[in-house]
Design a protein around this motif. Structure first.
Motif, mmCIF file in Angstrom:
data_model
loop_
_atom_site.group_PDB
_atom_site.id
_atom_site.type_symbol
_atom_site.label_atom_id
_atom_site.label_comp_id
_atom_site.label_asym_id
_atom_site.label_seq_id
_atom_site.Cartn_x
_atom_site.Cartn_y
_atom_site.Cartn_z
ATOM 1 N N PHE A 1 20.079 -46.024 21.982
ATOM 2 C CA PHE A 1 18.865 -46.522 21.521
ATOM 3 C C PHE A 1 17.804 -46.616 22.725
ATOM 4 N N SER A 2 16.709 -46.452 22.338
ATOM 5 C CA SER A 2 15.581 -46.479 23.286
ATOM 6 C C SER A 2 14.476 -47.239 23.034
ATOM 7 N N ALA A 3 13.976 -48.159 23.899
ATOM 8 C CA ALA A 3 12.721 -49.337 23.461
ATOM 9 C C ALA A 3 11.430 -48.547 24.223
ATOM 10 N N THR A 4 10.207 -48.584 23.890
ATOM 11 C CA THR A 4 8.995 -48.021 24.378
ATOM 12 C C THR A 4 7.692 -49.014 24.208
ATOM 13 N N ASP A 5 7.272 -49.616 25.260
ATOM 14 C CA ASP A 5 6.258 -50.440 24.872
ATOM 15 C C ASP A 5 4.817 -49.861 24.502
ATOM 16 N N PRO A 6 3.795 -50.393 24.476
ATOM 17 C CA PRO A 6 2.715 -49.813 24.441
ATOM 18 C C PRO A 6 2.057 -48.970 25.285
ATOM 19 N N ALA A 7 2.494 -49.407 26.540
ATOM 20 C CA ALA A 7 1.944 -48.684 27.761
ATOM 21 C C ALA A 7 2.685 -47.245 27.914
ATOM 22 N N GLY A 8 3.920 -47.027 27.174
ATOM 23 C CA GLY A 8 4.913 -45.936 27.276
ATOM 24 C C GLY A 8 6.024 -46.122 28.263
ATOM 25 N N ASN A 9 6.233 -47.433 28.485
ATOM 26 C CA ASN A 9 7.469 -47.642 29.346
ATOM 27 C C ASN A 9 8.646 -47.544 28.466
ATOM 28 N N THR A 10 9.711 -47.022 28.880
ATOM 29 C CA THR A 10 10.772 -46.785 27.990
ATOM 30 C C THR A 10 12.265 -47.323 28.648
ATOM 31 N N SER A 11 12.822 -47.882 27.850
ATOM 32 C CA SER A 11 14.132 -48.238 27.993
ATOM 33 C C SER A 11 15.320 -47.679 27.354
ATOM 34 N N THR A 12 16.469 -47.317 27.720
ATOM 35 C CA THR A 12 17.493 -46.951 26.895
ATOM 36 C C THR A 12 18.693 -47.698 27.094
ATOM 37 N N CYS A 13 19.633 -47.665 26.186
ATOM 38 C CA CYS A 13 21.075 -48.106 26.202
ATOM 39 C C CYS A 13 21.933 -47.437 25.208
ATOM 40 N N SER A 14 22.950 -47.525 25.395
ATOM 41 C CA SER A 14 24.089 -46.851 24.349
ATOM 42 C C SER A 14 25.498 -47.767 24.226
ATOM 43 N N PHE A 15 26.310 -47.175 23.140
ATOM 44 C CA PHE A 15 27.257 -47.979 23.230
ATOM 45 C C PHE A 15 28.349 -46.952 22.352
ATOM 46 N N THR A 16 29.501 -47.270 22.425
ATOM 47 C CA THR A 16 30.369 -46.128 21.674
ATOM 48 C C THR A 16 30.922 -46.900 20.419
ATOM 49 N N VAL A 17 31.038 -45.829 19.403
ATOM 50 C CA VAL A 17 32.088 -46.337 18.246
ATOM 51 C C VAL A 17 33.227 -45.498 18.198
ATOM 52 N N THR A 18 34.224 -46.016 18.261
ATOM 53 C CA THR A 18 35.434 -44.969 18.444
ATOM 54 C C THR A 18 36.097 -45.264 17.193
ATOM 55 N N VAL A 19 36.519 -44.451 16.490
ATOM 56 C CA VAL A 19 37.277 -44.386 15.156
ATOM 57 C C VAL A 19 38.769 -43.924 15.475
#
Length: 471
Positions: free
Chosen positions: A56-74
């Motif tokens: 997932f990523s999050a971007t503010d109006p100024a265009g700054n972006t942050s990301t994170c991830s997680f795993t789903v293991t079946v």
């Protein structure tokens, strides 16, 4: 900034995976930001078996972006295999095996497992018990189970026999093995053993005997068959007769002779029979008698032998009478003489012959007679003399005569003139006259004279004859 949920691990619920729900990431910003999924699957989606990274990523109006991830293991489900029950079948007809099919089941494993067998279904299984291992394998793991496949031999062997003839040996024995009687017995799994209820035979088994062959296969099944075993004996008895015998007769009938019983043997038994000749202890006649014996065994085999008994006669020993001297028969110049030689030793009794038969007429003189005794054993001779003497004087007969003197005054006579038929049993040899010449002095009668006769075997003088002289 953005914050993802922690990594998630779930078990698959099907081969497609598992539906996984997760908390949506949260974003914070000094102004504002909205999280946006850039990778992975949405919450509530069916996640495949394995690991899925959600970013997932999050971007503010100024265009700054942050990301994170997680795993789903079946994670998949390890298989749990189920084997069939132990299998028991009979071997196929005529075979020592069976084709056996089977199937283990496995319905738990995710993803679906692949099942393999240590011995494939549909394989040919030999008689006996075989353990089959089934293995279920999927990406998660492996599971095994085992079961047995037992193939039983329910088929009895085929027993085949053949009739046989066996010959007893010199000891009266014969033997057979089961293989001798067997003529191709068979079994789908193979024959373990052959057994015969009787393998040894003797003289008591002569003839037909039923034997039983038992055929046992490798799995213990048995079958039997019977055969006729003919026990025969082709060995003839041995037989030895006593040696030939020679004896001397004790009478005209022959001699009593005893001999040993012939010796006989046989691999079984035998009986002895005399087929010719005379028994021991009998009186054997003169000559040669052949004794023949025959030994016969129970199978009809025969052997014969012979020996002889020879009874020899005794040669004669003749005895002649003493020399014989006789006078002539009256009026004969011979004599009929009888005599007899004797012979009492010879066996058989001898026959006596003479070169001159007894009772023959023997002339005066000495004759040698030869007597011969003869029998089958030989001949003997002896001799004696027969002497016939003439003891009879001649008969002298004279006649009176008248003689005439001649012109010279002489006359003569011969003995024949005076003889009047003198005779002798053996004949007159000569006659003589004591006076044959006459003269004038003798004229007249009464002249005496004597006539002398000389027979063949004697001499007689007859005196006192007379002669009348006529001048």
């Amino acid at each position: 900034a953005i914050a993802c949920p922690a990594n998630i691990t779930e078990l698959a619920t099907s081969s497609a995976g598992a539906i996984v729900n997760y908390t949506a990431p949260t974003a914070t910003d000094n102004c504002s930001a909205t999280p946006q999924q850039t990778a992975g699957l949405a919450s509530g989606a069916t996640f495949p078996i394995g690991q899925t990274t959600n970013t997932f990523s999050a971007t503010d109006p100024a265009g700054n972006t942050s990301t994170c991830s997680f795993t789903v293991t079946v994670s998949g489900v390890a298989p749990s295999i189920t084997c069939p029950s132990d299998i028991a079948v009979n071997a196929a007809t005529g075979q020592c095996s069976a084709v056996v099919t089977f199937a283990a089941t496995e319905t738990t494993g995710i993803p679906a497992s692949t099942i393999s067998y240590s011995v494939a279904s549909g394989s040919t299984f030999n008689v006996g018990t075989t353990t089959v291992t089934a293995t279920a394998t999927n990406a998660v793991g492996t599971d095994q189970c085992s079961f047995t496949v037992t193939v039983s031999d329910a088929e009895a062997p085929v027993a085949l026999c053949q009739d046989l003839t066996v010959q007893l040996d010199a000891n009266g024995q014969a033997s057979l093995s089961a293989n001798d009687v067997d003529t191709g017995s068979s079994d789908n799994c193979g024959i373990g053993s052959l057994a015969l209820n009787q393998t040894a035979f003797g003289c008591g088994d002569l003839g037909t005997n039923q034997v039983t062959l038992t055929v046992t296969d490798v799995n213990g099944h048995t079958s039997i068959c019977t055969a006729q075993v003919t026990v025969a004996d082709a060995t003839a008895p041995t037989l030895t007769c006593p040696t030939n015998i020679t004896v001397v007769a004790t009478s005209d009938a022959g001699a009593v002779v005893s001999y040993a019983t012939p010796v006989y043997t046989d691999n079984c038994s035998a009986t002895l029979q005399q087929t010719a000749g005379l028994a021991s202890g009998a009186t054997f006649p003169l000559g040669t008698t052949t004794n023949t014996f025959e030994a016969t065994d129970p199978s009809g085999n025969t052997t014969s032998c012979s020996s002889t008994v020879t009874v020899e006669g005794v040669p004669p020993a003749i005895v002649c009478p003493a020399d014989i001297s006789v006078g002539t028969d009256l009026g004969q110049c011979s004599a009929a003489v009888t005599y007899a030689a004797t012979e009492t030793t010879g066996i058989p009794a001898s026959t006596i012959t003479y070169d001159i038969a007894p009772g023959s007429t023997f002339s005066v003189g000495t004759v040698t007679v030869t007597a011969t005794a003869t029998n089958s054993a030989g001949t003997d001779q002896c001799s004696f003399t027969v002497t016939v003497s003439d003891d009879e004087a001649p008969v002298a007969l004279c006649q009176d005569l008248t003689v005439q003197l001649d012109a010279n005054g002489q006359a003569s006579l011969s003995a024949n003139d005076v003889d009047a038929g003198s005779s002798d049993n053996c004949g007159i040899s000569s006659m003589s006259l004591d006076q044959t010449s006459f003269d004038c002095d003798d004229v007249g009668g009464g002249n005496a004279w004597a006539l002398e006769f000389d027979g063949v075997n004697d001499y007689v003088t007859v005196p006192n004859g007379t002669a009348n002289m006529v001048g």
